[in-house]
Each structure stands twice: as C-alpha cells, then as structure tokens.
Design a protein around this motif. Structure first.
Motif, mmCIF file in Angstrom:
data_model
loop_
_atom_site.group_PDB
_atom_site.id
_atom_site.type_symbol
_atom_site.label_atom_id
_atom_site.label_comp_id
_atom_site.label_asym_id
_atom_site.label_seq_id
_atom_site.Cartn_x
_atom_site.Cartn_y
_atom_site.Cartn_z
ATOM 1 N N GLY A 142 1.539 9.042 -2.149
ATOM 2 C CA GLY A 142 1.408 10.374 -1.249
ATOM 3 C C GLY A 142 2.462 10.301 -0.236
ATOM 4 O O GLY A 142 2.890 11.688 0.059
ATOM 5 N N ARG A 143 2.824 9.398 0.454
ATOM 6 C CA ARG A 143 3.786 9.392 1.425
ATOM 7 C C ARG A 143 5.095 9.455 0.666
ATOM 8 O O ARG A 143 6.113 10.071 1.027
ATOM 9 C CB ARG A 143 3.660 8.129 2.474
ATOM 10 C CG ARG A 143 2.243 8.202 2.979
ATOM 11 C CD ARG A 143 1.914 9.171 3.982
ATOM 12 N NE ARG A 143 1.008 8.872 4.900
ATOM 13 C CZ ARG A 143 0.004 10.017 5.613
ATOM 14 N NH1 ARG A 143 0.865 11.031 5.567
ATOM 15 N NH2 ARG A 143 -0.929 9.538 6.198
ATOM 16 N N LEU A 144 5.278 8.386 -0.309
ATOM 17 C CA LEU A 144 6.135 8.583 -1.046
ATOM 18 C C LEU A 144 5.677 8.546 -2.783
ATOM 19 O O LEU A 144 4.753 8.090 -2.786
ATOM 20 C CB LEU A 144 7.089 7.111 -0.796
ATOM 21 C CG LEU A 144 7.740 6.886 0.598
ATOM 22 C CD1 LEU A 144 8.451 5.376 0.663
ATOM 23 C CD2 LEU A 144 8.928 8.040 0.520
ATOM 24 N N ASP A 145 6.641 8.735 -3.490
ATOM 25 C CA ASP A 145 6.134 8.844 -4.916
ATOM 26 C C ASP A 145 5.607 7.688 -5.472
ATOM 27 O O ASP A 145 4.740 7.831 -6.372
ATOM 28 C CB ASP A 145 7.120 9.687 -5.663
ATOM 29 C CG ASP A 145 7.784 11.159 -5.086
ATOM 30 O OD1 ASP A 145 6.875 11.557 -4.950
ATOM 31 O OD2 ASP A 145 8.958 11.138 -4.963
ATOM 32 N N GLU A 146 6.394 6.444 -5.175
ATOM 33 C CA GLU A 146 5.882 5.277 -6.192
ATOM 34 C C GLU A 146 6.263 4.211 -5.092
ATOM 35 O O GLU A 146 7.269 4.128 -4.450
ATOM 36 C CB GLU A 146 6.636 5.138 -7.460
ATOM 37 C CG GLU A 146 6.107 4.251 -8.224
ATOM 38 C CD GLU A 146 4.584 4.421 -8.620
ATOM 39 O OE1 GLU A 146 3.711 3.701 -8.049
ATOM 40 O OE2 GLU A 146 4.322 5.192 -9.501
ATOM 41 N N VAL A 147 5.457 2.845 -5.582
ATOM 42 C CA VAL A 147 5.752 1.545 -4.833
ATOM 43 C C VAL A 147 6.171 0.856 -5.846
ATOM 44 O O VAL A 147 5.213 0.686 -6.772
ATOM 45 C CB VAL A 147 4.649 1.064 -3.930
ATOM 46 C CG1 VAL A 147 4.978 -0.221 -3.542
ATOM 47 C CG2 VAL A 147 4.236 2.476 -3.087
ATOM 48 N N PHE A 148 7.250 0.173 -6.123
ATOM 49 C CA PHE A 148 7.800 -0.698 -7.045
ATOM 50 C C PHE A 148 7.941 -1.972 -6.602
ATOM 51 O O PHE A 148 8.445 -2.383 -5.117
ATOM 52 C CB PHE A 148 9.288 -0.317 -7.562
ATOM 53 C CG PHE A 148 9.091 0.754 -8.477
ATOM 54 C CD1 PHE A 148 8.924 0.440 -9.735
ATOM 55 C CD2 PHE A 148 9.468 2.023 -7.862
ATOM 56 C CE1 PHE A 148 8.979 1.643 -10.604
ATOM 57 C CE2 PHE A 148 9.296 3.411 -8.710
ATOM 58 C CZ PHE A 148 9.079 3.041 -10.021
#
Length: 495
Positions: A388-394
C-alpha cells in the motif's frame, strides 16, 4: 487561462502587492507592459542599478530614486493609478522602514490604486505584508509549447548555417526530450534545447541524460539528492527474473502520459535482502531500462542538527523529484533514514522523517517511481514495509547456481574475455554462497593476478581467487538465515 488574463484577474481583485517568483524577468516585464497598454494604466519599473523609470508611457529613468526607501517614498507620492515592478527587491524586505512604506502604500490602495509587483528568483514576504498580498506564478510551457520551442531553436540553427543542413532527430528521442523539459521555464527549456543541438546538429539519445542532469542542476541546492549519471540495463543484472518480469509489466503504465482506465500508476518497490546481491544495480537498471533519470537520496546528508531542518531537507528533495518526473527515486539503505529509536535518542527526528515520507508516498501523483533498498529489516518500521505504501516488497537472496553462472558470464564478457575459455558451471559450483559482488571481485582479483604474471586470465586463476575468499554468507550465516526466515511469507522472491 494565460498569464495576461490571470494577472489581469489579480489586478481586478484589488490586491495591492503581488509577489512573483520567476527567473524570466524579461518576459514578465513585457507581460506587465502589455497589461498596462490593455488597461491604459501607467507601468513603471525599478531596479537598484537603473532606478525608477516608466515603461508605459515610456519615460526617462529617475536614478536618484535608486535607493529602495527613496523609490517607495516616491511611489507613495504618486497620485495616479499604476503598476510598479520592483525587480530583485528581496534583499531589502527585512528593513523595517521598507516594510512600513510597502504597508502604507497597500493601506492607501482604495484611494489610489497602485499595484506593486515584487519580482525575484525567490521571494518571502514579511508577515506584516501577507494580508495585503497574493502570489502570481507565470505558467510554464505545456507539451505543445515545448515542442514548438524545439522547432523554433532547430529553425534558428538551420538559419545560421544557410539552410543547407537541418537538425535531425526521431520521434522517440524527441518525446524523451520533451519529458525532460516538462516543468521548466521557457528560458531554461531553450537553453537545454540549444545545448542538445549545438554539438552535432542532432538531438540524439545521448543528449537525454545530459539534459536531465542540466535540469537537475538548475534546481538542486543542498546535496541531499544526487543525480546518478551512470545507470545500467537489465542485461547487466544476473537473475532477479521475477522482479524483471514485474517491472516489464508495469513499464508501459508508468511511462504513459495519461493514466490508463482501471490501473493505478505504479508507485515503486522495496528490495530487501543480502548485501552485494544486486539491489543497487537493480535500482540503476530500472532507470536505465526505462530511459529515466535516476535520483539518489543520501540519508546521511539528510540529517541536520537544527530542529525541523531534516524534515525540510526531505520535503525539498521530494519536491525536486516531483519536478524531475518522470524519474526513478532511489532510497538506498532506507533503514538508516527511518530506522531510528522512535524518538528517544534522536529527539523524534526519524519518526518525523518517516511520517513525511509516508505522507508523500500516499499523496504523490507525479510519475516518480521509488526503489527503496534495505539490508537490515529489524529496524524498519512495519508501516513502511506493508503493501500500500509501495506496490511490492521483493527479497533478493544469494544467487542460485544458474544465476551465478549468468553473473560470471556477464562480468567476463564485460571485460572482453572469451567465454569459451571458461567452464562456467564449474565456476558456479565453486562459488556456492557467493553474492554477485563477491563473484565480480573474484574475476577482478584474477585479472590482477594475470597482470602480475603477464598472462591472460585462466579458469585456474579465478578458481584460486574463489578459494581464497570467505563469502559473507559464511561469516554471517546466522544473520542471513534469520533474514530468510523473516522474508518467507512476507515478501516475493526476486529470483
């Protein structure tokens, strides 16, 4: 709404003082002169070097009114309506006498409609004058106007050469240049266009990074945000196939001038993982592959000992990133900026920095793609990691054997070595537990050994260097296993 109309609206609103921040002084003077002709009202202009002189109707300068207090006193005596341009008046706005004279002219506006335009590159009005003032911002050229400027400058270049040659470019490069010119004044845009054309009579892809850097330097001031001229391509990045595929899907949406129906514009990604496994290179590759400028935020330079200055530095950096859009904003080692003690040891600065960053991530509508990288997840606040803050966490893990083989081939080929002379699967097997950075250093160390022996690099030399290296994965095995354990179920594998 054009500038002439908007300035006329402010004049009709009977506002005594207008503050104008603009570097296009000549254009603004002509604009006010046109407004005076249109309204049949006198227009006078003052500068410290020339004193006060009338532009409409034209008149001689009054150099004895060059002093700020003297010119304000003179304007106060004029019994006819008029518009008075005060150029670069900002150094004298801290003088109590000048403030009082400006206020008295404003208070007398209902009797004599004298409008003061204070023009400077940067202008902060004293609190005493704010109730009598408004700001006017000249409109920046839109996409069509910028393209017209390119054609005008190309025609001028052609004319200087007798019409025998013409400026060349292609549509893709022209579109990229127009994206860079967005947010610039006409003067600044023309300067960049001329620079691009002057070298070789062509606008090429090589001109785009230079134009972006020039634009950045025009507005950068504090050194917190830097322009990264050297970017990369995904062909230079081994592995990370899931990340590459994810970015490839979102590239056309992000680069589209207009939002696509039903799709939110991508905001960015967070890359967590082991040091040396390509997070920084991936950030550079996003910018290089998307043909966008890369801006890097230095959290070390961000912090300031004075109260409120750190947050102001961050806001100014984010504002500059918006001005540079479309661009990639790289937040490297994010934990160093927002992973403080929550307010005890740093006076709450890290918490306020986090709040500023979260607000911007939620509200920003400019095309700024954020790539945040972090090594230590233990100090990252949970509200930043959640989707939600950023689109994805990799999660960027140590490269598996096929990826290590690919990394060896990239670094050997970059140094113009014949891949047929190397057993890549054997090298990949010998480098179990190595990061991409450690693999590169193995190749580099082998080249130094080859140079010392006055020989070409061989398989054995690289193998010897790998054997001498104790990779980080063995030195810090417990920490890396803890990182992997945390990432399971919380992140998406980048490989």
């Amino acid at each position: 709404m054009n500038d002439l109309h908007e300035l006329g609206v402010l004049l009709d609103a009977h506002i005594p003082i207008l503050a104008v921040e603009s570097s296009e002084e000549s254009r603004l003077v002509e604009l006010v002169r046109d407004l005076g002709r249109q309204r049949i009202v006198g227009v006078a202009c003052w500068s410290a070097s020339e004193g006060l002189r009338y532009l409409e109707p034209a008149g001689e300068a009054e150099p004895h009114h060059a002093e700020p207090a003297a010119v304000l006193a003179r304007i106060k005596q004029i019994a006819l309506p008029g518009i008075f341009l005060l150029l670069d008046f900002h150094p004298w706005l801290s003088d109590p006498l000048n403030i009082r004279l400006l206020k008295e002219i404003a208070l007398d506006y209902q009797r004599v409609r004298r409008t003061l335009l204070l023009v400077s590159h940067k202008l902060e009005l004293p609190a005493e004058l704010l109730p009598y003032s408004a700001r006017f911002s000249p409109a920046l050229p839109d996409h069509q106007a910028l393209e017209r400027l390119v054609h005008e400058e190309a025609d001028r270049w052609n004319g200087r050469r007798g019409g025998g040659t013409k400026v060349t470019t292609n549509r893709r490069t022209l579109s990229a240049l127009l994206r860079v010119l967005g947010g610039l004044s006409e003067t600044d845009a023309r300067r960049i266009i001329r620079t691009a054309i002057a070298d070789d009579g062509a606008i090429t892809s090589d001109d785009i990074p230079k134009a972006s850097q020039t634009k950045f330097q025009r507005f950068a001031a504090d050194g917190v945000l830097s322009f990264e001229y050297d970017t990369a391509r995904f062909g230079e990045v081994g592995g990370l196939e899931r990340l590459k595929a994810w970015l490839a899907q979102r590239r056309p949406v992000f680069l589209s001038e207009q939002p696509l129906p039903g799709l939110d514009r991508p905001r960015g990604v967070m890359l967590l993982g082991v040091q040396g496994c390509g997070k920084s290179l991936a950030a550079k590759a996003v910018a290089g592959s998307w043909d966008l400028p890369l801006l890097a935020l230095d959290f070390g330079a961000l912090y300031n000992k004075y109260h409120g200055e750190t947050e102001r530095n961050l806001r100014e950096s984010l504002r500059l990133a918006e001005l540079m859009s479309p661009c990639v904003l790289w937040l490297d080692e994010l934990e160093k900026g927002v992973g403080g003690s929550g307010g005890r040891e740093d006076g709450g600065v890290s918490r306020r920095v986090l709040a500023t960053l979260l607000s911007w991530l939620a509200e920003n509508e400019k095309r700024v793609f954020v790539v945040a990288t972090a090594n230590d997840i233990n100090v990252l606040p949970p509200e930043l990691i959640r989707k939600g803050r950023l689109d994805e966490v990799f999660f960027v893990d140590l490269p598996p054997a096929p990826v290590r083989e690919e990394i060896f081939s990239i670094h050997l080929a970059r140094r113009e070595l014949d891949l047929e002379l190397f057993d890549l699967p054997a090298l990949a097997l010998a480098s179990e537990g190595f990061s991409g950075a450690e693999i590169e250093q193995g190749v580099v160390a082998g080249l130094y050994a080859a140079l010392a022996q006055n020989r070409g690099l061989t398989q054995d030399m690289v193998m010897q260097e790998l054997d001498r290296t104790e990779p980080l994965s063995r030195l810090m095995s417990e920490r890396i296993e803890g990182l992997r354990s945390w990432a399971g179920g919380r992140t998406v594998s980048a490989h």
